[in-house]
Design a protein around this motif. Structure first.
Motif, PDB file in Angstrom:
ATOM      1  N   GLU A  72       3.303  10.417  -1.502  1.00 10.55           N
ATOM      2  CA  GLU A  72       1.916  11.173  -1.614  1.00 10.55           C
ATOM      3  C   GLU A  72       1.808  11.888  -0.516  1.00 10.55           C
ATOM      4  O   GLU A  72       2.168  11.341   0.712  1.00 10.55           O
ATOM      5  N   SER A  90       0.925  -1.334  -0.068  1.00  6.14           N
ATOM      6  CA  SER A  90      -0.226  -0.064   0.140  1.00  6.14           C
ATOM      7  C   SER A  90       0.826   1.210  -0.148  1.00  6.14           C
ATOM      8  O   SER A  90       0.683   2.261  -0.757  1.00  6.14           O
ATOM      9  N   ALA A 114       1.505   4.122  -3.263  1.00 10.26           N
ATOM     10  CA  ALA A 114       1.223   5.422  -3.016  1.00 10.26           C
ATOM     11  C   ALA A 114       2.567   6.269  -3.078  1.00 10.26           C
ATOM     12  O   ALA A 114       2.546   7.473  -2.551  1.00 10.26           O
TER      13      ALA A 114
END
Length: 451
Positions: A239, A215, A219
């Motif tokens: 991010e 995950s 990102a």
């Protein structure tokens, strides 16, 4: 006490104090040697946080039988010679202190085989002294086993932390090098359990997946300042929605060397100004390339810090590259079929979207700016998303209505209200635009020298 030259054993233990401060130091030195030996696979196995044993195995070039004893002598190295330029070093280790320092504070068993040899060699050392050298049936590459680290140096042993703490330090080292060298497969085994396994397929995203999680890796944004520069930074940055509560997730590597550098870490933090909440820090993996002559890697005994000839240039490169990547690629919500409330009339509903931080078309008709008194116009908030908008683009002065300032948030954003709701304004970018417009107005009819 008269002045005298210390014995070789005492000298080695003093050097060990500079280079080998904990099990993670041993792992770092051995892994760096494996990388310099062009290994494509490095396995690290530790027990009890490395205090009981550390084993590092690689498939690199290996050490010839005729050189294996020499490798454990002080200042013995294959990475430089007398004609080498000490200020232009392209390897990770060259001080010549690591192996003899490790051997002086632990029991060492080194097994190695060079590709040109039919059989390998095993060298056993204790307290820095060679006990035996024997032929051995081992594969190409090198395996170094370190047992009972600091057991004969109780003054050092008492400063060791718990096995869990020491293991976390080792994990940090392996994680950093797995991210710095995504084309090398790393495997960390602690007390017979896998703790980190990277594929070594060259993908930095896959390396980040192994170190962090799928995950987090998904990102992250690719960063590359360009391939035609002698100074370059590439890697991955998180991010804005992905952040942590400390700086431990900023990984810096200079010419492949994992380093600590507070100023460069601060450059990354500054680049995220306005993107993260207060006391939140980004995740970043930055691989920085500079000319070898522009960096001194010999300023720290453990080689964890470097000194730049042009540190300001490197700082600015890192900060600008990260900031530019965030501004151009950080996800911005798209506005579909935005409806203008207030005096709704035909023609006020249309598609608008953000492009390079600027609205493609006005969200409000510019005629709305005509309303209100001259004083209110003079006090209207005029903002810019980047401070460097092209004059041919639509500027926020044309796209925004009159706004009334109602407060400030997190010492970063101006909070204002307009005819259709609340606005958050990046006050740093707004200040840049004010200075830009002020300068242009003063020099509009003058010939100005530029650089």
């Amino acid at each position: 006490m008269p002045i005298r030259v210390l014995g070789e054993k005492t000298i080695s233990q003093i050097a060990a104090g500079e280079v080998v401060s904990r099990p993670a130091s041993v792992v770092k030195e051995l892994v760096e040697n494996s990388i310099d030996a062009c290994a494509s696979r490095i396995d690290i196995e530790v027990t009890e946080g490395g205090m009981k044993s550390i084993r590092v195995t690689d498939n690199g070039h290996g050490i010839p039988r005729s050189e294996i004893e020499t490798a454990f002598k002080r200042f013995a190295t294959s990475k430089i010679d007398d004609a080498s330029n000490l200020y232009s070093i392209g390897t990770l280790g060259f001080r010549g202190e690591a192996l003899p320092s490790i051997a002086s504070v632990g029991e060492v068993r080194a097994s190695s085989r060079a590709a040109s040899e039919d059989a390998g060699t095993t060298c056993i050392l204790a307290q820095g002294e060679v006990i035996s050298v024997q032929p051995a049936a081992v594969p190409n590459g090198t395996t170094l086993l370190v047992n009972k680290l600091f057991h004969e140096v109780p003054a050092r042993l008492k400063f060791m932390r718990s096995a869990g703490t020491e293991l976390s330090k080792i994990t940090q080292v392996i994680s950093a090098y797995a991210l710095s060298y995504p084309y090398i497969a790393f495997r960390l085994i602690a007390d017979a359990s896998d703790r980190l396994v990277s594929q070594g397929n060259g993908s930095l995203v896959d390396a980040a997946t192994a170190v962090y999680s799928p995950s987090i890796a998904n990102a992250m944004i690719k960063l590359d300042s360009g391939s035609d520069q002698s100074f370059r930074v590439e890697g991955l940055i998180g991010e804005p929605g992905v952040s942590r509560g400390n700086r431990n997730y900023i990984t810096l590597a200079v010419n492949g060397r994992w380093i600590y550098n507070r100023r460069l870490s601060y450059a990354v933090e500054q680049a995220y100004s306005g993107f993260l909440e207060t006391r939140r820090f980004p995740i970043a993996i930055l691989r920085i390339s500079v000319p070898l002559a522009d960096v001194d890697v010999n300023v720290h005994p453990a080689k964890s810090e470097v000194q730049f000839v042009r540190e300001d240039l490197v700082f600015n490169m890192v900060q600008r590259s990260v900031r530019a990547t965030l501004l151009t690629t950080s996800p911005v919500p798209a506005l579909q079929r935005a409806t203008i409330s207030g005096s709704t009339r035909p023609g006020t509903e249309r598609n608008v979207r953000w492009q390079d931080g600027i609205l493609d078309e006005p969200l409000w008709p510019t005629s709305k700016l005509a309303s209100g008194s001259e004083d209110s116009k003079e006090n209207a908030v005029r903002v810019s998303t980047t401070g460097t908008d092209l004059l041919s683009k639509t500027t926020p002065l044309d796209t925004l209505p009159l706004l009334r300032v109602i407060g400030q948030s997190q010492e970063t954003y101006i909070v204002a209200e307009g005819p259709n709701g609340i606005y958050l304004i990046d006050q740093h970018a707004a200040h840049e635009r004010v200075l830009h417009d002020r300068y242009r107005s003063r020099t509009r009819n003058q010939s100005v020298e530029t650089q």
